[in-house]
Enzyme design. Structure first.
Site, mmCIF file in Angstrom:
data_model
loop_
_atom_site.group_PDB
_atom_site.id
_atom_site.type_symbol
_atom_site.label_atom_id
_atom_site.label_comp_id
_atom_site.label_asym_id
_atom_site.label_seq_id
_atom_site.Cartn_x
_atom_site.Cartn_y
_atom_site.Cartn_z
ATOM 1 N N TYR A 1 0.819 -1.220 0.000
ATOM 2 C CA TYR A 1 0.000 0.000 0.000
ATOM 3 C C TYR A 1 0.855 1.275 0.000
ATOM 4 O O TYR A 1 0.434 2.292 -0.549
ATOM 5 C CB TYR A 1 -1.011 -0.019 1.158
ATOM 6 C CG TYR A 1 -2.107 -1.025 0.868
ATOM 7 C CD1 TYR A 1 -3.079 -0.758 -0.084
ATOM 8 C CD2 TYR A 1 -2.117 -2.268 1.482
ATOM 9 C CE1 TYR A 1 -4.048 -1.696 -0.400
ATOM 10 C CE2 TYR A 1 -3.080 -3.218 1.175
ATOM 11 C CZ TYR A 1 -4.052 -2.918 0.227
ATOM 12 O OH TYR A 1 -5.004 -3.850 -0.100
ATOM 13 N N GLN B 1 -15.207 2.339 -6.139
ATOM 14 C CA GLN B 1 -14.447 1.259 -5.491
ATOM 15 C C GLN B 1 -12.966 1.643 -5.441
ATOM 16 O O GLN B 1 -12.161 0.917 -4.863
ATOM 17 C CB GLN B 1 -14.612 -0.041 -6.287
ATOM 18 C CG GLN B 1 -16.056 -0.518 -6.352
ATOM 19 C CD GLN B 1 -16.226 -1.577 -7.438
ATOM 20 O OE1 GLN B 1 -16.091 -2.768 -7.165
ATOM 21 N NE2 GLN B 1 -16.529 -1.171 -8.648
ATOM 22 N N VAL C 1 -9.473 3.514 -4.535
ATOM 23 C CA VAL C 1 -8.907 4.024 -3.285
ATOM 24 C C VAL C 1 -7.953 5.188 -3.552
ATOM 25 O O VAL C 1 -7.346 5.720 -2.630
ATOM 26 C CB VAL C 1 -8.198 2.889 -2.494
ATOM 27 C CG1 VAL C 1 -9.218 1.858 -2.051
ATOM 28 C CG2 VAL C 1 -7.100 2.215 -3.315
ATOM 29 N N HIS D 1 -14.528 1.290 -0.746
ATOM 30 C CA HIS D 1 -13.421 0.383 -0.400
ATOM 31 C C HIS D 1 -12.279 1.099 0.322
ATOM 32 O O HIS D 1 -11.173 0.565 0.392
ATOM 33 C CB HIS D 1 -12.886 -0.312 -1.661
ATOM 34 C CG HIS D 1 -13.834 -1.338 -2.211
ATOM 35 N ND1 HIS D 1 -13.670 -1.933 -3.445
ATOM 36 C CD2 HIS D 1 -14.957 -1.896 -1.678
ATOM 37 C CE1 HIS D 1 -14.662 -2.795 -3.653
ATOM 38 N NE2 HIS D 1 -15.458 -2.789 -2.600
ATOM 39 N N CYS E 1 -6.186 3.271 13.416
ATOM 40 C CA CYS E 1 -5.412 2.522 14.394
ATOM 41 C C CYS E 1 -6.182 1.277 14.830
ATOM 42 O O CYS E 1 -7.338 1.368 15.249
ATOM 43 C CB CYS E 1 -5.105 3.414 15.599
ATOM 44 S SG CYS E 1 -4.205 2.517 16.878
ATOM 45 N N CYS F 1 0.609 5.175 16.450
ATOM 46 C CA CYS F 1 -0.668 5.855 16.237
ATOM 47 C C CYS F 1 -0.527 7.294 16.755
ATOM 48 O O CYS F 1 -0.028 7.500 17.864
ATOM 49 C CB CYS F 1 -1.771 5.131 17.013
ATOM 50 S SG CYS F 1 -3.312 6.068 17.117
ATOM 51 N N CYS G 1 -3.028 7.229 20.229
ATOM 52 C CA CYS G 1 -2.731 6.416 21.423
ATOM 53 C C CYS G 1 -1.258 6.007 21.497
ATOM 54 O O CYS G 1 -0.844 5.385 22.474
ATOM 55 C CB CYS G 1 -3.642 5.189 21.473
ATOM 56 S SG CYS G 1 -3.218 3.905 20.262
ATOM 57 N N ASN H 1 -17.617 0.963 -20.236
ATOM 58 C CA ASN H 1 -16.485 0.113 -19.850
ATOM 59 C C ASN H 1 -15.698 -0.277 -21.106
ATOM 60 O O ASN H 1 -16.226 -0.277 -22.212
ATOM 61 C CB ASN H 1 -16.999 -1.158 -19.150
ATOM 62 C CG ASN H 1 -15.977 -1.774 -18.222
ATOM 63 O OD1 ASN H 1 -15.368 -1.062 -17.415
ATOM 64 N ND2 ASN H 1 -15.770 -3.081 -18.316
#
Ligand code: OAD
Length: 241
Positions: free
Chosen positions: A59, A97, A99, A115, A123, A142, A145, A208
């Site tokens: 990612y 969908q 990201v 999505h 977190c 995080c 926290c 499409n």
């Protein structure tokens, strides 16, 4: 007497084909992301528990790529459609969908990312949600926290519930037409939205590169690149307002 408002409420579902001409890889085409990576290795909660480094690397690469790509003519056309429908008293409900952040960068203001979003994280220890513009690692703390490694990409993985489903189902019940752009129709629940639209008897248009898996559910289809088909269709709609 108030004027009758004839501007439509248009529900658009988009997928990876919308961003393909920007240089963002799709999932299921030749050389797509799922040809070079196994879904079970990078896009499930189990994969993240087993090998967070690998999942973050996947990612982080996608997130870093956002700096090198630009919205294409299809994203810009959808932003014009949103503004035009708003001005005429109608609405664009755009559920993607995808990201990436290319819709927002083209000027759309209300895209629903069912999505998740590459530019966000949450977190796993305290559920704090935040903008994540930099790379994440198994030791990233995080910001709320401070748990090291708590943050994960805010991406809906296989086996998890997509976002905003109640809102999406309500919007499907109120839409005047349904349009699908650049999605293979392979992943539910998104792949089932066209059936809900069909059950209500509203027009259903597929834009499409090739017939999708659900193509028989549509009342009309145009096949070709989104960068050409979407601007053409948007100009037709705007001319009718
Ligand atoms: P897919 O990769 O499954 O499908 C992309 C579709 O876009 C295919 O039908 C292509 O023919 C079409 N396409 C490719 N280039 C195009 C172009 N330039 N113009 C128009 N169409 C084009 O991607 P999605 O349907 O978005 O989920 O995949 C759905 C979900 O599966 C993704 O959100 C992702 C994936 O696993 C998660 O990661 C949870």
């Amino acid at each position: 007497m108030p004027e009758t408002n004839n501007a439509p409420r248009i529900f658009v579902l988009s997928g990876a084909g919308l961003s393909a001409e920007s240089g963002v890889k799709t999932f299921r085409d030749n050389d797509g992301l799922w040809e070079t990576h196994r879904v079970e290795d990078v896009a499930t909660p189990e994969a993240f528990a087993r090998d967070p480094q690998l999942v973050h690397r996947f990612y982080n690469a996608r997130r870093n790529q956002l700096h090198t790509v630009q919205p294409n003519a299809a994203h810009h056309a959808l932003a014009r459609l949103e503004a035009g429908l708003d001005a005429a008293g109608g609405a664009l409900v755009h559920v993607t969908q995808n990201v990436d952040d290319l819709c927002e960068r083209a000027g759309e203001t209300r895209t629903i990312h069912m999505h998740g979003e590459l530019t966000r994280a949450f977190c796993t220890a305290c559920d704090h949600r935040f903008a994540a513009l930099q790379s994440l690692s198994p030791t990233t703390p995080c910001p709320a926290c401070r748990t090291p490694g708590g943050p994960r990409p805010d991406i809906v993985w296989f086996g998890e519930m997509p976002y905003a489903m109640e809102r999406i189902e309500a919007e499907l019940m109120h839409a005047d037409r349904f349009v699908s752009i650049g999605t293979s129709g392979a992943v539910y629940p998104a792949a089932g939205f066209v059936s809900a639209a069909k059950a209500r008897g509203i027009p259903r248009l597929e834009l499409n590169m090739e017939p999708s898996l659900g193509t028989s559910q549509f009342s009309d289809a145009r096949h070709g690149p989104a960068g050409q088909l979407v601007p053409e269709w948007v100009e037709e709609i705007l001319a009718q307002l």
